[in-house]
Design a protein around this motif. Structure first.
Motif, PDB file in Angstrom:
ATOM      1  N   ILE A 267       0.822  -1.219   0.000  1.00 44.16           N
ATOM      2  CA  ILE A 267       0.000   0.000   0.000  1.00 44.16           C
ATOM      3  C   ILE A 267       0.851   1.262   0.000  1.00 44.16           C
ATOM      4  O   ILE A 267       0.637   2.178  -0.801  1.00 44.16           O
ATOM      5  CB  ILE A 267      -0.961  -0.008   1.210  1.00 44.16           C
ATOM      6  CG1 ILE A 267      -2.000  -1.128   1.041  1.00 44.16           C
ATOM      7  CG2 ILE A 267      -1.665   1.343   1.347  1.00 44.16           C
ATOM      8  CD1 ILE A 267      -2.833  -1.371   2.282  1.00 44.16           C
ATOM      9  N   VAL A 268       1.858   1.319   0.884  1.00 45.32           N
ATOM     10  CA  VAL A 268       2.650   2.552   0.991  1.00 45.32           C
ATOM     11  C   VAL A 268       3.814   2.581   0.005  1.00 45.32           C
ATOM     12  O   VAL A 268       4.410   3.622  -0.231  1.00 45.32           O
ATOM     13  CB  VAL A 268       3.184   2.760   2.427  1.00 45.32           C
ATOM     14  CG1 VAL A 268       2.057   2.743   3.428  1.00 45.32           C
ATOM     15  CG2 VAL A 268       4.245   1.711   2.779  1.00 45.32           C
ATOM     16  N   VAL A 272       1.712   0.185  -8.097  1.00 41.53           N
ATOM     17  CA  VAL A 272       1.550  -0.134  -9.520  1.00 41.53           C
ATOM     18  C   VAL A 272       2.745  -0.935 -10.033  1.00 41.53           C
ATOM     19  O   VAL A 272       2.587  -1.939 -10.737  1.00 41.53           O
ATOM     20  CB  VAL A 272       1.358   1.154 -10.350  1.00 41.53           C
ATOM     21  CG1 VAL A 272       1.303   0.823 -11.839  1.00 41.53           C
ATOM     22  CG2 VAL A 272       0.086   1.882  -9.917  1.00 41.53           C
ATOM     23  N   PHE A 273       3.945  -0.511  -9.673  1.00 43.80           N
ATOM     24  CA  PHE A 273       5.163  -1.202 -10.101  1.00 43.80           C
ATOM     25  C   PHE A 273       5.166  -2.641  -9.584  1.00 43.80           C
ATOM     26  O   PHE A 273       5.509  -3.580 -10.317  1.00 43.80           O
ATOM     27  CB  PHE A 273       6.384  -0.445  -9.575  1.00 43.80           C
ATOM     28  CG  PHE A 273       7.705  -1.063  -9.931  1.00 43.80           C
ATOM     29  CD1 PHE A 273       8.314  -0.780 -11.143  1.00 43.80           C
ATOM     30  CD2 PHE A 273       8.361  -1.916  -9.047  1.00 43.80           C
ATOM     31  CE1 PHE A 273       9.541  -1.351 -11.482  1.00 43.80           C
ATOM     32  CE2 PHE A 273       9.583  -2.483  -9.367  1.00 43.80           C
ATOM     33  CZ  PHE A 273      10.177  -2.203 -10.593  1.00 43.80           C
ATOM     34  N   ILE A 274       4.781  -2.816  -8.331  1.00 44.48           N
ATOM     35  CA  ILE A 274       4.764  -4.150  -7.725  1.00 44.48           C
ATOM     36  C   ILE A 274       3.770  -5.059  -8.435  1.00 44.48           C
ATOM     37  O   ILE A 274       4.082  -6.213  -8.769  1.00 44.48           O
ATOM     38  CB  ILE A 274       4.434  -4.054  -6.222  1.00 44.48           C
ATOM     39  CG1 ILE A 274       5.624  -3.456  -5.458  1.00 44.48           C
ATOM     40  CG2 ILE A 274       4.068  -5.419  -5.649  1.00 44.48           C
ATOM     41  CD1 ILE A 274       5.323  -3.130  -4.013  1.00 44.48           C
ATOM     42  N   ASN A 277       4.939  -6.129 -11.863  1.00 45.03           N
ATOM     43  CA  ASN A 277       6.006  -7.115 -11.768  1.00 45.03           C
ATOM     44  C   ASN A 277       5.518  -8.459 -11.237  1.00 45.03           C
ATOM     45  O   ASN A 277       6.140  -9.497 -11.518  1.00 45.03           O
ATOM     46  CB  ASN A 277       7.138  -6.592 -10.883  1.00 45.03           C
ATOM     47  CG  ASN A 277       8.104  -5.708 -11.640  1.00 45.03           C
ATOM     48  OD1 ASN A 277       8.980  -6.194 -12.344  1.00 45.03           O
ATOM     49  ND2 ASN A 277       7.916  -4.405 -11.529  1.00 45.03           N
ATOM     50  N   LEU A 278       4.434  -8.450 -10.491  1.00 47.52           N
ATOM     51  CA  LEU A 278       3.876  -9.702  -9.986  1.00 47.52           C
ATOM     52  C   LEU A 278       3.498 -10.620 -11.143  1.00 47.52           C
ATOM     53  O   LEU A 278       3.880 -11.795 -11.183  1.00 47.52           O
ATOM     54  CB  LEU A 278       2.656  -9.418  -9.109  1.00 47.52           C
ATOM     55  CG  LEU A 278       1.877 -10.650  -8.608  1.00 47.52           C
ATOM     56  CD1 LEU A 278       2.774 -11.544  -7.758  1.00 47.52           C
ATOM     57  CD2 LEU A 278       0.659 -10.199  -7.796  1.00 47.52           C
ATOM     58  N   GLY A 279       2.753 -10.083 -12.117  1.00 48.61           N
ATOM     59  CA  GLY A 279       2.335 -10.887 -13.264  1.00 48.61           C
ATOM     60  C   GLY A 279       3.502 -11.295 -14.144  1.00 48.61           C
ATOM     61  O   GLY A 279       3.610 -12.457 -14.559  1.00 48.61           O
ATOM     62  N   GLY A 362      10.354  -6.328  -5.410  1.00 51.80           N
ATOM     63  CA  GLY A 362       9.938  -5.253  -6.307  1.00 51.80           C
ATOM     64  C   GLY A 362      10.065  -3.890  -5.665  1.00 51.80           C
ATOM     65  O   GLY A 362      10.498  -2.921  -6.296  1.00 51.80           O
ATOM     66  N   GLY A 363       9.717  -3.804  -4.374  1.00 53.28           N
ATOM     67  CA  GLY A 363       9.822  -2.527  -3.666  1.00 53.28           C
ATOM     68  C   GLY A 363      11.252  -2.042  -3.556  1.00 53.28           C
ATOM     69  O   GLY A 363      11.548  -0.851  -3.753  1.00 53.28           O
TER      70      GLY A 363
END
Length: 493
Positions: A267-268, A272-274, A277-279, A362-363
């Motif tokens: 959340i913080v 969007v980037f995470i 990258n998940l998919g 990703g973060g």
């Protein structure tokens, strides 16, 4: 103490000798184990890679085979624990500290020093996430699936003592009760000790790293020893309370804290980037899995060395963990079908690991790529996650939550390990005496301490690789034994 077997006394004696060796001659211990590691990774790296691939293929085969409907227990038995508690306990035992430690750190290492891409590029970031998921995905859980399934099947279906040697009864017959069986169980005990000690050492290092980030506490070896001492007292108290209280409640707390921390970062952090990258990470992982699973790359010395340093280390660590994790998962899985068991142990944790690395990896990679925190990959591995938190809103809150989570995982893993070591050294007792569990708890803490003192994180890695090697052959033999038993019992139904 009448339940204690000879395996307990022999294993205890050798453990005390090892701890004394590490305490009196730490440099010599480090040199000997380093030589063993170099020999094994140079000569047998292929064995670690291909064995784990066999475990995965075998697990998937059993899940979809005619044996999938067979129960781990009597045909009418019901599971002892709810699915949520069951998943919480197996995940806490199987991943725990490791995934917290490496969630942000491993992608950063592969980003800064990739095996086959330009450093600190988008391509390096993409491959860093894929490699991380590969190391914590299906292969890892296939190791646990094979051993846990074999222990549970023979214990609850055939009522064989819940020790590692018992799973080989179809092949060895009554010899499992003799010297051969004792040697097998002693090997399992030492694989467990070194595998768990590796995790405890990582946990102590990361707790120290987190405390150093939010306070004036020094990140030093003496501080790590104090942390190990404090947490040892806590997990011994938990172990004394029994599996249905300490481990069960702590495992549920672990999942709550882990999900809370994951959602907080999602959340913080760069949401969007995470999610993007998940998919892409999932797709990249699945499409490259067949080739990654058998890739040793002797023609590419640089990549071959990376495989030894990372993949072989992980497979060895998880194989060393497997007697402990397998026995524990078996203990809490009575009444489930083979198909449900494999799905729960193999696929559900893998999906969670993909999500975990997408969020934490990703973060951290986002901060490096966007220039928000460009020194992140230069931090010590145990400090990487806390460095990422420092650039987020409410970063101190996240750090405190993470330290608490690592501590509860530390306690749960060690608590579970004392139970399993107690079980393995009391001829498979499902309720080993507390004095036996307490003894193994002290041995685990002492082993983690001497390994840290002798060579830090490198010594932990070396111990895992060395202790896992003989157990590979036991696991491969276990597959043959379980298949033989399944065929015999299926014909009788």
């Amino acid at each position: 103490m009448n339940k204690v077997s000879n395996v307990f006394w022999i294993s205890l004696f050798i453990s005390i000798v090892f701890v004394a060796w590490g305490a009196l001659a730490p440099e010599n211990l480090d040199n000997v184990f380093s030589s063993i590691q170099t020999f094994l990774t140079d000569k047998f790296n292929w064995l670690y890679i291909f064995s784990v691939t066999i475990f995965l293929v075998y697990s998937i085969y059993l899940m979809f085979s005619k044996y999938g409907k067979m129960k781990l227990g009597k045909p009418d038995e019901k599971p002892e624990y709810s699915r949520i508690s069951w998943f919480a306990m197996l995940f806490s035992a199987g991943m725990g500290i490791g995934i917290i430690f490496w969630g942000a750190a491993e992608p950063l290492v592969h980003f800064a020093t990739p095996p086959e891409a330009d450093p600190e590029t988008k391509e390096a970031a993409t491959k860093a996430l894929r490699y991380s998921v590969y190391h914590w995905g299906l292969q890892t859980w296939a190791i646990y699936t094979v051993i846990a399934l074999a222990i549970a099947y023979f214990k609850f279906r055939r009522e064989v003592p819940g020790v590692i040697s018992g799973t080989l009864q179809p092949l060895l017959g009554d010899r499992v009760n003799g010297a051969i069986g004792k040697v097998i169980d002693i090997i399992a005990v030492f694989a467990t000790i070194f595998g768990v000690a590796t995790s405890l050492g990582l946990g102590a290092s990361q707790i120290n790293g987190g405390l150093a980030f939010i306070s004036d506490i020094e990140n030093s070896m003496s501080t790590k020893f104090i942390i190990i001492g404090i947490v040892t007292v806590l997990f011994l108290i938990s172990a004394w309370s029994g599996i249905n209280r300490g481990i069960k409640y702590l495992s549920n707390l672990n999942i709550i804290l882990a999900v809370a921390l994951l959602l907080f970062i999602l959340i913080v952090g760069p949401t969007v980037f995470i999610l993007k990258n998940l998919g892409s990470t999932f797709l990249s992982y699945v499409t490259h899995l067949p080739t990654d699973s058998i890739r040793v790359s002797p023609e590419d010395p640089e990549f071959a060395q990376w495989v030894k340093d990372w993949t072989v280390f992980y497979w060895a660590w998880f194989i060393a963990w497997s007697p402990f994790v397998g026995a524990f998962i078996a203990r809490v899985s009575r009444g489930r079908s083979i198909r449900e068991f494999i799905f729960g142990v193999l696929f559900v944790p893998t999906l969670f690991c993909i999500l975990w690395f997408a969020v934490f990896g990703g973060g951290s990679l986002f901060q490096e790529l966007q220039g928000i925190n460009t020194g992140l990959s230069d931090l010590a591995k145990e400090e990487a996650m806390f460095g990422m938190f420092s650039s987020l809103p409410f970063g101190t809150v996240a750090t405190i939550l993470a330290v608490l989570l690592i501590s509860t995982f530390f306690i749960t893993s060690a608590d579970s390990a004392t139970f399993v070591l107690g079980m393995q050294t009391t001829n498979g007792s499902l309720n080993p005496p507390n004095v036996v569990k307490m003894t193994w708890g002290v041995i685990l803490a002492a082993t983690a301490s001497v390994l840290l003192a002798s060579g830090g994180l490198g010594a932990l890695q070396t111990a895992s690789i060395a202790s896992a090697f003989p157990f590979i052959f036991i696991l491969l033999t276990m597959i043959v034994s379980l298949t033989k038993a399944l065929r015999e019992d299926y014909r009788e139904e």
